[in-house]
Design a protein around this motif. Structure first.
Motif, PDB file in Angstrom:
ATOM      1  N   GLY A   1      -3.371   1.546  10.797  1.00 36.72           N
ATOM      2  CA  GLY A   1      -2.009   2.016  10.999  1.00 36.72           C
ATOM      3  C   GLY A   1      -1.158   1.914   9.757  1.00 36.72           C
ATOM      4  O   GLY A   1      -1.643   1.615   8.666  1.00 36.72           O
ATOM      5  N   VAL A   2       0.112   2.162   9.946  1.00 35.63           N
ATOM      6  CA  VAL A   2       1.116   2.046   8.890  1.00 35.63           C
ATOM      7  C   VAL A   2       2.179   1.070   9.355  1.00 35.63           C
ATOM      8  O   VAL A   2       2.336   0.829  10.554  1.00 35.63           O
ATOM      9  N   PHE A   3       2.895   0.518   8.392  1.00 38.75           N
ATOM     10  CA  PHE A   3       3.956  -0.425   8.737  1.00 38.75           C
ATOM     11  C   PHE A   3       5.099  -0.282   7.761  1.00 38.75           C
ATOM     12  O   PHE A   3       4.926   0.208   6.642  1.00 38.75           O
ATOM     13  N   GLU A   4       6.267  -0.686   8.209  1.00 38.20           N
ATOM     14  CA  GLU A   4       7.450  -0.737   7.357  1.00 38.20           C
ATOM     15  C   GLU A   4       7.984  -2.157   7.378  1.00 38.20           C
ATOM     16  O   GLU A   4       8.014  -2.795   8.432  1.00 38.20           O
ATOM     17  N   LEU A   5       8.389  -2.633   6.222  1.00 36.25           N
ATOM     18  CA  LEU A   5       9.080  -3.909   6.119  1.00 36.25           C
ATOM     19  C   LEU A   5      10.543  -3.606   5.849  1.00 36.25           C
ATOM     20  O   LEU A   5      10.860  -2.712   5.062  1.00 36.25           O
ATOM     21  N   TRP A   6      11.406  -4.329   6.515  1.00 33.75           N
ATOM     22  CA  TRP A   6      12.846  -4.089   6.453  1.00 33.75           C
ATOM     23  C   TRP A   6      13.571  -5.315   5.924  1.00 33.75           C
ATOM     24  O   TRP A   6      13.181  -6.445   6.200  1.00 33.75           O
ATOM     25  N   ASP A   7      14.655  -5.090   5.217  1.00 32.32           N
ATOM     26  CA  ASP A   7      15.617  -6.121   4.864  1.00 32.32           C
ATOM     27  C   ASP A   7      16.889  -5.720   5.594  1.00 32.32           C
ATOM     28  O   ASP A   7      17.624  -4.839   5.149  1.00 32.32           O
ATOM     29  N   ASP A   8      17.077  -6.298   6.747  1.00 30.76           N
ATOM     30  CA  ASP A   8      18.116  -5.907   7.697  1.00 30.76           C
ATOM     31  C   ASP A   8      17.975  -4.422   8.048  1.00 30.76           C
ATOM     32  O   ASP A   8      17.034  -4.074   8.724  1.00 30.76           O
ATOM     33  N   ASP A   9      18.858  -3.549   7.560  1.00 32.40           N
ATOM     34  CA  ASP A   9      18.797  -2.134   7.937  1.00 32.40           C
ATOM     35  C   ASP A   9      18.174  -1.239   6.864  1.00 32.40           C
ATOM     36  O   ASP A   9      18.254  -0.021   6.961  1.00 32.40           O
ATOM     37  N   GLU A  10      17.568  -1.832   5.846  1.00 32.70           N
ATOM     38  CA  GLU A  10      16.980  -1.053   4.752  1.00 32.70           C
ATOM     39  C   GLU A  10      15.461  -1.188   4.748  1.00 32.70           C
ATOM     40  O   GLU A  10      14.931  -2.311   4.706  1.00 32.70           O
ATOM     41  N   VAL A  11      14.747  -0.067   4.770  1.00 35.36           N
ATOM     42  CA  VAL A  11      13.292  -0.097   4.597  1.00 35.36           C
ATOM     43  C   VAL A  11      13.028  -0.470   3.149  1.00 35.36           C
ATOM     44  O   VAL A  11      13.526   0.183   2.229  1.00 35.36           O
ATOM     45  N   VAL A  12      12.262  -1.547   2.935  1.00 29.09           N
ATOM     46  CA  VAL A  12      11.985  -1.988   1.569  1.00 29.09           C
ATOM     47  C   VAL A  12      10.527  -1.796   1.174  1.00 29.09           C
ATOM     48  O   VAL A  12      10.179  -1.885   0.004  1.00 29.09           O
ATOM     49  N   PHE A  13       9.644  -1.533   2.161  1.00 26.11           N
ATOM     50  CA  PHE A  13       8.229  -1.301   1.853  1.00 26.11           C
ATOM     51  C   PHE A  13       7.592  -0.488   2.961  1.00 26.11           C
ATOM     52  O   PHE A  13       7.851  -0.721   4.137  1.00 26.11           O
ATOM     53  N   VAL A  14       6.736   0.440   2.561  1.00 32.75           N
ATOM     54  CA  VAL A  14       5.916   1.214   3.491  1.00 32.75           C
ATOM     55  C   VAL A  14       4.470   0.988   3.063  1.00 32.75           C
ATOM     56  O   VAL A  14       4.151   1.102   1.874  1.00 32.75           O
ATOM     57  N   GLY A  15       3.612   0.638   4.018  1.00 36.77           N
ATOM     58  CA  GLY A  15       2.218   0.384   3.685  1.00 36.77           C
ATOM     59  C   GLY A  15       1.267   0.947   4.722  1.00 36.77           C
ATOM     60  O   GLY A  15       1.660   1.258   5.842  1.00 36.77           O
ATOM     61  N   ALA A  16       0.004   1.068   4.315  1.00 37.78           N
ATOM     62  CA  ALA A  16      -1.059   1.552   5.187  1.00 37.78           C
ATOM     63  C   ALA A  16      -2.176   0.514   5.184  1.00 37.78           C
ATOM     64  O   ALA A  16      -2.397  -0.170   4.178  1.00 37.78           O
ATOM     65  N   THR A  17      -2.885   0.399   6.299  1.00 37.69           N
ATOM     66  CA  THR A  17      -3.943  -0.598   6.391  1.00 37.69           C
ATOM     67  C   THR A  17      -4.975  -0.203   7.442  1.00 37.69           C
ATOM     68  O   THR A  17      -4.678   0.576   8.349  1.00 37.69           O
ATOM     69  N   ARG A  18      -6.142  -0.763   7.332  1.00 38.51           N
ATOM     70  CA  ARG A  18      -7.196  -0.571   8.343  1.00 38.51           C
ATOM     71  C   ARG A  18      -7.087  -1.623   9.452  1.00 38.51           C
ATOM     72  O   ARG A  18      -7.759  -1.519  10.464  1.00 38.51           O
ATOM     73  N   GLY A  19      -6.240  -2.638   9.259  1.00 39.67           N
ATOM     74  CA  GLY A  19      -6.055  -3.672  10.270  1.00 39.67           C
ATOM     75  C   GLY A  19      -4.621  -4.169  10.264  1.00 39.67           C
ATOM     76  O   GLY A  19      -4.260  -5.018   9.435  1.00 39.67           O
ATOM     77  N   LEU A  20      -3.794  -3.651  11.148  1.00 42.08           N
ATOM     78  CA  LEU A  20      -2.370  -3.974  11.155  1.00 42.08           C
ATOM     79  C   LEU A  20      -2.103  -5.469  11.275  1.00 42.08           C
ATOM     80  O   LEU A  20      -1.330  -6.027  10.504  1.00 42.08           O
ATOM     81  N   ARG A  21      -2.718  -6.125  12.238  1.00 43.81           N
ATOM     82  CA  ARG A  21      -2.399  -7.535  12.478  1.00 43.81           C
ATOM     83  C   ARG A  21      -2.688  -8.380  11.238  1.00 43.81           C
ATOM     84  O   ARG A  21      -1.823  -9.141  10.785  1.00 43.81           O
TER      85      ARG A  21
END
Length: 93
Positions: A23-43
């Motif tokens: 899947g893909v994931f986003e990391l946020w700093d409050d209301d701002e997306v600070v990183f977008v990533g892709a992985t074969r294992g989300l957890r």
């Protein structure tokens, strides 16, 4: 189209409940997306980035996809189109 999953507060129990799928994931700093990533294992990726690396992120979101690389490129292009720059932590290389 942005990830539509909820934005979760970074708590170990919530991070560990993410599915162990590609899947893909986003990391946020409050209301701002600070990183977008892709992985074969989300957890595993989320545990590593959010709990083991002591990330500055305050929230995270994720989406299951069986072509994470393509979805990551789509999310990054959408962000850059809107903000005229990559997410803050993606721009570090």
């Amino acid at each position: 189209m942005a990830i539509r999953s909820p934005k979760w507060v970074i708590i170990a129990a919530l991070v560990s409940m993410a599915p162990d799928t590609p899947g893909v994931f986003e990391l946020w700093d409050d209301d701002e997306v600070v990183f977008v990533g892709a992985t074969r294992g989300l957890r595993d990726e989320l545990v590593h980035r959010l709990l083991e690396d002591a990330s500055d992120a305050t929230h995270f979101s994720w989406e299951i996809t069986f072509d994470p690389g393509a979805r990551e490129r789509e999310l990054l292009a959408e962000f850059e189109h809107e903000h005229h720059r990559p997410p803050r932590l993606n721009s570090r290389g």
